[in-house]
Design an enzyme around this catalytic site. Structure first.
Site, PDB file in Angstrom:
ATOM      1  N   HIS A 104      -8.567  26.157   4.893  1.00  0.00           N
ATOM      2  CA  HIS A 104      -7.801  26.739   5.582  1.00  0.00           C
ATOM      3  C   HIS A 104      -8.536  27.544   6.751  1.00  0.00           C
ATOM      4  O   HIS A 104      -8.086  28.673   7.213  1.00  0.00           O
ATOM      5  CB  HIS A 104      -6.846  27.670   4.852  1.00  0.00           C
ATOM      6  CG  HIS A 104      -6.021  26.700   4.069  1.00  0.00           C
ATOM      7  ND1 HIS A 104      -5.479  27.149   2.865  1.00  0.00           N
ATOM      8  CD2 HIS A 104      -5.580  25.391   4.166  1.00  0.00           C
ATOM      9  CE1 HIS A 104      -4.632  26.166   2.316  1.00  0.00           C
ATOM     10  NE2 HIS A 104      -4.810  25.073   3.095  1.00  0.00           N
ATOM     11  N   ASP A 133     -12.311  33.755   2.999  1.00  0.00           N
ATOM     12  CA  ASP A 133     -13.437  34.670   2.888  1.00  0.00           C
ATOM     13  C   ASP A 133     -14.630  33.928   2.627  1.00  0.00           C
ATOM     14  O   ASP A 133     -14.548  32.804   2.212  1.00  0.00           O
ATOM     15  CB  ASP A 133     -13.174  35.553   1.588  1.00  0.00           C
ATOM     16  CG  ASP A 133     -12.862  35.035   0.134  1.00  0.00           C
ATOM     17  OD1 ASP A 133     -11.807  35.251  -0.430  1.00  0.00           O
ATOM     18  OD2 ASP A 133     -14.020  34.383  -0.336  1.00  0.00           O
ATOM     19  N   THR A 166      -4.807  29.264  -7.792  1.00  0.00           N
ATOM     20  CA  THR A 166      -4.127  28.701  -6.751  1.00  0.00           C
ATOM     21  C   THR A 166      -2.829  28.514  -7.544  1.00  0.00           C
ATOM     22  O   THR A 166      -2.527  27.952  -8.601  1.00  0.00           O
ATOM     23  CB  THR A 166      -4.648  27.396  -6.082  1.00  0.00           C
ATOM     24  OG1 THR A 166      -3.654  27.175  -5.152  1.00  0.00           O
ATOM     25  CG2 THR A 166      -4.952  26.470  -6.910  1.00  0.00           C
ATOM     26  N   SER A 167      -1.569  28.780  -6.724  1.00  0.00           N
ATOM     27  CA  SER A 167      -0.247  28.805  -7.143  1.00  0.00           C
ATOM     28  C   SER A 167       0.081  27.225  -6.811  1.00  0.00           C
ATOM     29  O   SER A 167       1.223  26.654  -7.152  1.00  0.00           O
ATOM     30  CB  SER A 167       0.662  29.551  -6.359  1.00  0.00           C
ATOM     31  OG  SER A 167       0.644  29.321  -4.922  1.00  0.00           O
ATOM     32  N   GLN A 225      -9.349  27.139  -0.437  1.00  0.00           N
ATOM     33  CA  GLN A 225      -8.169  27.310   0.404  1.00  0.00           C
ATOM     34  C   GLN A 225      -8.656  28.909   1.081  1.00  0.00           C
ATOM     35  O   GLN A 225      -7.769  29.014   1.775  1.00  0.00           O
ATOM     36  CB  GLN A 225      -6.860  27.339  -0.327  1.00  0.00           C
ATOM     37  CG  GLN A 225      -6.722  26.071  -0.958  1.00  0.00           C
ATOM     38  CD  GLN A 225      -5.451  26.247  -1.881  1.00  0.00           C
ATOM     39  OE1 GLN A 225      -4.347  25.931  -1.325  1.00  0.00           O
ATOM     40  NE2 GLN A 225      -5.493  26.368  -2.898  1.00  0.00           N
ATOM     41  N   ASN A 226      -9.544  29.405   0.531  1.00  0.00           N
ATOM     42  CA  ASN A 226      -9.681  30.965   0.971  1.00  0.00           C
ATOM     43  C   ASN A 226     -10.466  30.851   2.333  1.00  0.00           C
ATOM     44  O   ASN A 226     -11.435  30.029   2.590  1.00  0.00           O
ATOM     45  CB  ASN A 226     -10.631  31.601  -0.114  1.00  0.00           C
ATOM     46  CG  ASN A 226      -9.696  31.670  -1.406  1.00  0.00           C
ATOM     47  OD1 ASN A 226      -8.556  31.444  -1.397  1.00  0.00           O
ATOM     48  ND2 ASN A 226     -10.540  31.783  -2.515  1.00  0.00           N
TER      49      ASN A 226
HETATM   50  N1  APR Z   1      -7.844  35.300 -11.610  1.00  0.00           N
HETATM   51  C1  APR Z   1      -7.357  34.089 -11.251  1.00  0.00           C
HETATM   52  N2  APR Z   1      -6.160  33.616 -10.739  1.00  0.00           N
HETATM   53  C2  APR Z   1      -5.641  34.830 -10.352  1.00  0.00           C
HETATM   54  C3  APR Z   1      -5.963  36.078 -10.628  1.00  0.00           C
HETATM   55  C4  APR Z   1      -6.960  36.200 -11.201  1.00  0.00           C
HETATM   56  N3  APR Z   1      -7.492  37.526 -11.349  1.00  0.00           N
HETATM   57  N4  APR Z   1      -4.759  36.956  -9.929  1.00  0.00           N
HETATM   58  C5  APR Z   1      -3.875  36.224  -9.489  1.00  0.00           C
HETATM   59  N5  APR Z   1      -4.186  34.611  -9.747  1.00  0.00           N
HETATM   60  C6  APR Z   1      -3.628  33.649  -9.469  1.00  0.00           C
HETATM   61  C7  APR Z   1      -1.923  33.474  -9.452  1.00  0.00           C
HETATM   62  O1  APR Z   1      -1.469  33.487 -10.604  1.00  0.00           O
HETATM   63  C8  APR Z   1      -1.486  32.386  -8.465  1.00  0.00           C
HETATM   64  O2  APR Z   1      -1.197  31.299  -9.306  1.00  0.00           O
HETATM   65  O3  APR Z   1      -3.953  33.220  -8.061  1.00  0.00           O
HETATM   66  C9  APR Z   1      -2.625  32.478  -7.435  1.00  0.00           C
HETATM   67  C10 APR Z   1      -2.299  32.958  -5.993  1.00  0.00           C
HETATM   68  O4  APR Z   1      -1.326  32.149  -5.542  1.00  0.00           O
HETATM   69  P1  APR Z   1      -1.264  32.163  -3.853  1.00  0.00           P
HETATM   70  O5  APR Z   1      -0.867  33.742  -3.640  1.00  0.00           O
HETATM   71  O6  APR Z   1      -0.170  31.183  -3.543  1.00  0.00           O
HETATM   72  O7  APR Z   1      -2.610  31.838  -3.273  1.00  0.00           O
HETATM   73  P2  APR Z   1      -3.012  30.320  -2.795  1.00  0.00           P
HETATM   74  O8  APR Z   1      -2.607  29.252  -3.866  1.00  0.00           O
HETATM   75  O9  APR Z   1      -4.516  30.402  -2.599  1.00  0.00           O
HETATM   76  O10 APR Z   1      -2.400  30.071  -1.547  1.00  0.00           O
HETATM   77  C11 APR Z   1      -2.568  28.936  -1.035  1.00  0.00           C
HETATM   78  O11 APR Z   1      -1.246  29.558   0.981  1.00  0.00           O
HETATM   79  O12 APR Z   1      -0.583  31.290   2.569  1.00  0.00           O
HETATM   80  C12 APR Z   1      -1.382  30.137   2.434  1.00  0.00           C
HETATM   81  O13 APR Z   1      -3.274  29.760   3.398  1.00  0.00           O
HETATM   82  C13 APR Z   1      -2.878  30.311   2.722  1.00  0.00           C
HETATM   83  O14 APR Z   1      -4.921  29.422   1.392  1.00  0.00           O
HETATM   84  C14 APR Z   1      -3.663  30.223   1.290  1.00  0.00           C
HETATM   85  C15 APR Z   1      -2.680  29.135   0.690  1.00  0.00           C
END
Ligand code: APR
Length: 233
Positions: free
Chosen positions: A105, A90, A172-173, A87-88
């Protein structure tokens, strides 16, 4: 050869210094999504969107792949059928040596046509100059899937997930759809390892997930070594 599918979110790049979105210090705590990451925002105030993604691009180019990116690239080099879906935006998976990376994305290192969602051009350096045009004549925009827009590579990602004999999810959340629904396409008998220090929304998948509640750089290298021992030697 085991078909392994890896699915990553912002957490895999957190220890490279790139912000996540929904953690306490996340990007969506500092910026309003509706101001910079929706199609309407792009139409209403394109310069604000360009400035936001220029700053994200500058950070991404300055970041380095971490041990989790490196381990996942090594997994793919050792078991070539491994597909990384992220989803990243980068390019840290690629800079760690991964070859097959499907970005759901978008990609921060590219710009796209304003009329064709998959017509991209590479961008040298960190700065997009708003007003530059795509060869098709339309205004160039960040190659990012904004909220409310289609996810052109989602069907291909579902296809990959449906063939998975082993699934690794990192950081990912599971908050954003359709990406989060990828797990629905994973065959019922396929083990799912989930590396995340937090408590993502496992929902109906909870019984099928082996949660490694660690940061990516702690949990992923050990998991990759275990998998390589089990399937590649
Ligand atoms: N190692 C592993 N996981 C981690 C770490 C770490 N050091 N630090 C944080 N996390 C986890 C958090 O616990 C959370 O579950 O990474 C996840 C980040 O969740 P989000 O911030 O919601 O990111 P993501 O799930 O990638 O969001 C999905 O949302 O805004 C849109 O397009 C954007 O691709 C993104 C999508």
């Amino acid at each position: 050869m085991k078909k392994i599918v890896v699915f990553t979110g912002a957490g895999v790049s957190a220890e490279s210094g790139l912000g996540t979105f929904r953690d306490s210090d996340g990007l969506w705590e500092k910026y309003r999504v509706e101001d910079i990451c929706t199609h309407e925002a792009w139409e209403r105030n394109p310069q604000l969107c360009v400035d936001f993604y220029n700053a994200r691009r500058r950070d991404a180019l300055a970041a380095q792949p971490n041990a989790a990116h490196v381990a996942l690239a090594r997994l793919q080099q050792t078991i070539p059928s491994t597909q990384i879906i992220t989803q990243n935006i980068d390019d840290l998976h690629e800079r760690a040596g991964a070859k097959k990376v499907l970005h759901l994305h978008g990609e921060i290192t590219k710009l796209r046509s304003n009329i064709n969602e998959t017509a991209t051009v590479p961008l040298q350096g960190w700065e997009q100059h708003y007003g530059d045009r795509h060869p098709d004549g339309s205004l160039l925009r960040p190659y990012i899937v904004f909220f409310g827009e289609g996810v052109p590579y989602f069907p291909e990602a579902c296809e990959q997930a449906s063939e998975a004999e082993l699934m690794i999810v990192v950081g990912t959340s599971l908050n954003v759809y359709p990406a989060a629904s990828l797990l629905q396409y994973v065959p019922k008998q396929t083990p799912i390892y989930f590396v995340d220090p937090g408590q993502p929304l496992f929902g109906t998948y909870a019984s099928r997930i082996q949660h490694i509640q660690k940061k990516a750089t702690e949990g992923v290298p050990a998991l990759v070594e275990q998998i390589i021992k089990q399937y590649a030697e």
